[in-house]
Design a protein around this motif. Structure first.
Motif, PDB file in Angstrom:
ATOM      1  N   LYS A  87      14.216  18.130  17.735  1.00  0.00           N
ATOM      2  CA  LYS A  87      13.423  18.695  18.826  1.00  0.00           C
ATOM      3  C   LYS A  87      12.411  17.684  19.358  1.00  0.00           C
ATOM      4  O   LYS A  87      11.812  17.899  20.408  1.00  0.00           O
ATOM      5  N   LEU A  88      12.232  16.600  18.614  1.00  0.00           N
ATOM      6  CA  LEU A  88      11.222  15.612  18.975  1.00  0.00           C
ATOM      7  C   LEU A  88      11.842  14.414  19.687  1.00  0.00           C
ATOM      8  O   LEU A  88      12.899  13.936  19.303  1.00  0.00           O
ATOM      9  N   GLU A  89      11.162  13.923  20.730  1.00  0.00           N
ATOM     10  CA  GLU A  89      11.584  12.696  21.408  1.00  0.00           C
ATOM     11  C   GLU A  89      10.809  11.487  20.878  1.00  0.00           C
ATOM     12  O   GLU A  89      11.305  10.370  20.875  1.00  0.00           O
ATOM     13  N   THR A  90       9.565  11.704  20.510  1.00  0.00           N
ATOM     14  CA  THR A  90       8.756  10.708  19.805  1.00  0.00           C
ATOM     15  C   THR A  90       8.124  11.439  18.628  1.00  0.00           C
ATOM     16  O   THR A  90       8.089  12.666  18.591  1.00  0.00           O
ATOM     17  N   GLY A  91       7.617  10.702  17.669  1.00  0.00           N
ATOM     18  CA  GLY A  91       6.977  11.351  16.535  1.00  0.00           C
ATOM     19  C   GLY A  91       7.945  11.882  15.504  1.00  0.00           C
ATOM     20  O   GLY A  91       7.530  12.543  14.545  1.00  0.00           O
ATOM     21  N   GLU A  92       9.245  11.598  15.678  1.00  0.00           N
ATOM     22  CA  GLU A  92      10.214  12.045  14.666  1.00  0.00           C
ATOM     23  C   GLU A  92       9.981  11.342  13.335  1.00  0.00           C
ATOM     24  O   GLU A  92      10.299  11.879  12.270  1.00  0.00           O
ATOM     25  N   ASP A  93       9.389  10.150  13.389  1.00  0.00           N
ATOM     26  CA  ASP A  93       9.100   9.424  12.154  1.00  0.00           C
ATOM     27  C   ASP A  93       7.916  10.038  11.401  1.00  0.00           C
ATOM     28  O   ASP A  93       7.885  10.018  10.164  1.00  0.00           O
ATOM     29  N   VAL A  94       6.950  10.611  12.142  1.00  0.00           N
ATOM     30  CA  VAL A  94       5.834  11.318  11.500  1.00  0.00           C
ATOM     31  C   VAL A  94       6.363  12.513  10.709  1.00  0.00           C
ATOM     32  O   VAL A  94       6.046  12.708   9.531  1.00  0.00           O
ATOM     33  N   ASP A  95       7.191  13.318  11.359  1.00  0.00           N
ATOM     34  CA  ASP A  95       7.770  14.489  10.717  1.00  0.00           C
ATOM     35  C   ASP A  95       8.635  14.092   9.518  1.00  0.00           C
ATOM     36  O   ASP A  95       8.601  14.739   8.471  1.00  0.00           O
ATOM     37  N   PHE A  96       9.396  13.017   9.678  1.00  0.00           N
ATOM     38  CA  PHE A  96      10.271  12.545   8.600  1.00  0.00           C
ATOM     39  C   PHE A  96       9.456  12.142   7.375  1.00  0.00           C
ATOM     40  O   PHE A  96       9.794  12.499   6.246  1.00  0.00           O
ATOM     41  N   CYS A  97       8.372  11.391   7.586  1.00  0.00           N
ATOM     42  CA  CYS A  97       7.520  10.974   6.459  1.00  0.00           C
ATOM     43  C   CYS A  97       6.869  12.178   5.782  1.00  0.00           C
ATOM     44  O   CYS A  97       6.749  12.210   4.548  1.00  0.00           O
ATOM     45  N   ASN A  98       6.454  13.160   6.571  1.00  0.00           N
ATOM     46  CA  ASN A  98       5.874  14.375   5.988  1.00  0.00           C
ATOM     47  C   ASN A  98       6.894  15.112   5.130  1.00  0.00           C
ATOM     48  O   ASN A  98       6.578  15.593   4.028  1.00  0.00           O
ATOM     49  N   ASN A 115       0.839  -1.191   0.000  1.00  0.00           N
ATOM     50  CA  ASN A 115       0.000   0.000   0.000  1.00  0.00           C
ATOM     51  C   ASN A 115       0.875   1.243   0.000  1.00  0.00           C
ATOM     52  O   ASN A 115       1.897   1.290   0.710  1.00  0.00           O
ATOM     53  N   LEU A 116       0.495   2.256  -0.756  1.00  0.00           N
ATOM     54  CA  LEU A 116       1.149   3.548  -0.669  1.00  0.00           C
ATOM     55  C   LEU A 116       0.611   4.287   0.557  1.00  0.00           C
ATOM     56  O   LEU A 116      -0.595   4.290   0.806  1.00  0.00           O
ATOM     57  N   ILE A 117       1.508   4.908   1.308  1.00  0.00           N
ATOM     58  CA  ILE A 117       1.143   5.599   2.543  1.00  0.00           C
ATOM     59  C   ILE A 117       1.097   7.099   2.275  1.00  0.00           C
ATOM     60  O   ILE A 117       2.116   7.718   1.976  1.00  0.00           O
ATOM     61  N   LYS A 118      -0.075   7.671   2.388  1.00  0.00           N
ATOM     62  CA  LYS A 118      -0.272   9.082   2.081  1.00  0.00           C
ATOM     63  C   LYS A 118      -0.630   9.869   3.340  1.00  0.00           C
ATOM     64  O   LYS A 118      -1.044   9.295   4.347  1.00  0.00           O
ATOM     65  N   PHE A 119      -0.452  11.181   3.282  1.00  0.00           N
ATOM     66  CA  PHE A 119      -0.772  12.057   4.413  1.00  0.00           C
ATOM     67  C   PHE A 119      -2.228  11.860   4.826  1.00  0.00           C
ATOM     68  O   PHE A 119      -3.092  11.724   3.974  1.00  0.00           O
ATOM     69  N   PRO A 120      -2.532  11.821   6.143  1.00  0.00           N
ATOM     70  CA  PRO A 120      -1.674  12.146   7.287  1.00  0.00           C
ATOM     71  C   PRO A 120      -0.988  10.935   7.916  1.00  0.00           C
ATOM     72  O   PRO A 120      -0.473  11.027   9.026  1.00  0.00           O
ATOM     73  N   TYR A 121      -0.995   9.797   7.222  1.00  0.00           N
ATOM     74  CA  TYR A 121      -0.417   8.587   7.798  1.00  0.00           C
ATOM     75  C   TYR A 121       1.100   8.567   7.638  1.00  0.00           C
ATOM     76  O   TYR A 121       1.663   9.299   6.828  1.00  0.00           O
ATOM     77  N   HIS A 122       1.740   7.697   8.398  1.00  0.00           N
ATOM     78  CA  HIS A 122       3.193   7.589   8.369  1.00  0.00           C
ATOM     79  C   HIS A 122       3.572   6.143   8.645  1.00  0.00           C
ATOM     80  O   HIS A 122       2.725   5.318   8.994  1.00  0.00           O
ATOM     81  N   LEU A 123       4.849   5.827   8.492  1.00  0.00           N
ATOM     82  CA  LEU A 123       5.375   4.530   8.911  1.00  0.00           C
ATOM     83  C   LEU A 123       6.472   4.763   9.949  1.00  0.00           C
ATOM     84  O   LEU A 123       7.289   5.670   9.798  1.00  0.00           O
ATOM     85  N   PRO A 124       6.512   3.960  11.016  1.00  0.00           N
ATOM     86  CA  PRO A 124       7.516   4.154  12.067  1.00  0.00           C
ATOM     87  C   PRO A 124       8.893   3.654  11.646  1.00  0.00           C
ATOM     88  O   PRO A 124       9.019   2.758  10.806  1.00  0.00           O
ATOM     89  N   THR A 125       9.918   4.211  12.263  1.00  0.00           N
ATOM     90  CA  THR A 125      11.292   3.825  11.948  1.00  0.00           C
ATOM     91  C   THR A 125      11.719   2.568  12.705  1.00  0.00           C
ATOM     92  O   THR A 125      12.907   2.266  12.784  1.00  0.00           O
ATOM     93  N   SER A 126      10.770   1.830  13.249  1.00  0.00           N
ATOM     94  CA  SER A 126      11.085   0.531  13.847  1.00  0.00           C
ATOM     95  C   SER A 126      11.350  -0.514  12.780  1.00  0.00           C
ATOM     96  O   SER A 126      11.896  -1.580  13.068  1.00  0.00           O
TER      97      SER A 126
END
Length: 217
Positions: A162-173, A132-143
């Protein structure tokens, strides 16, 4: 980590860099360096550890085809590395690839917090029949995420420290804004060992919610 490296074919002399977080004893790793072309790099104990370690790894990507991010609290499928490499090789226009992340309560249920942490953390990485292609607002974790290094070099994408969690959300965006595509595939699975007490579950989800809001607004 050792099981993943053993997948490599020593005859091909593939070049691999492994960035390790807070590892004190490298005796096992040093032994396998003799057989494989593997370089190990250990990191300092940064504040906001995860995004800084991710960015440290990104400084070394110029000599590599793929970068694969995994966590220390996962159990990988035996074919994990091969599935990431094969999919990237066959799909030139997909720049980031995530595999299924299965919560550990499916293997052994501990309590309700264990189940909730698994469901809330990995709902974006449920297995799919093909991809599946992952489109906004979804993301994939860096695990369990791999990215083509030439795309990262060209677009100069880094993690938000600046992020402790959610850095993968920002990265995907960031990746999508710069023309990248992200896919979830079905045959590169890991099991993640999740939190199983209320305090750790609650603290993580509060922090996650705050950073999710931060990345969106």
């Amino acid at each position: 980590l050792l099981n993943l490296i053993k997948e490599l074919d020593p005859k091909k002399n593939e070049k691999v860099l492994v960035v390790l977080d807070k590892i004190k004893n490298l005796s096992q790793e040093i032994k396998i360096k003799k057989r494989f072309n593997v370089k190990f790099l250990t990191t300092n104990n940064f504040k906001n550890q995860i995004p800084k370690n991710r960015n440290l790894a990104l400084k070394y990507i110029k000599d590599y085809f793929l970068i694969l991010f995994i966590d220390s609290d996962i159990k990988p499928s035996k074919n994990l590395v091969n599935e990431h490499v094969n999919f990237h090789s066959l799909n030139k226009n997909i720049h980031a690839v995530g595999g299924e992340i299965s919560p550990s309560f499916k293997i052994k249920f501990k309590n309700i917090w264990h189940m909730l942490d698994g469901c809330m953390s990995w709902f974006t990485s449920v297995g799919t029949k093909k991809y599946n292609l992952i489109k906004f607002p979804y993301h994939l974790p860096t695990s369990n995420l791999s990215i083509k290094c030439d795309f990262l070099r060209k677009k100069k994408i880094f993690f938000n420290e600046k992020l402790e969690t959610g850095e993968d959300v920002d990265f995907c965006n960031q990746l999508r804004k710069k023309g990248g595509t992200i896919a979830l595939i079905n045959n590169a699975k890991v099991v993640h060992f999740d939190r199983s007490n209320f305090i750790s579950f609650f603290k993580h989800q509060i922090k996650w919610g705050f950073h999710q809001y931060y990345t969106l607004y």
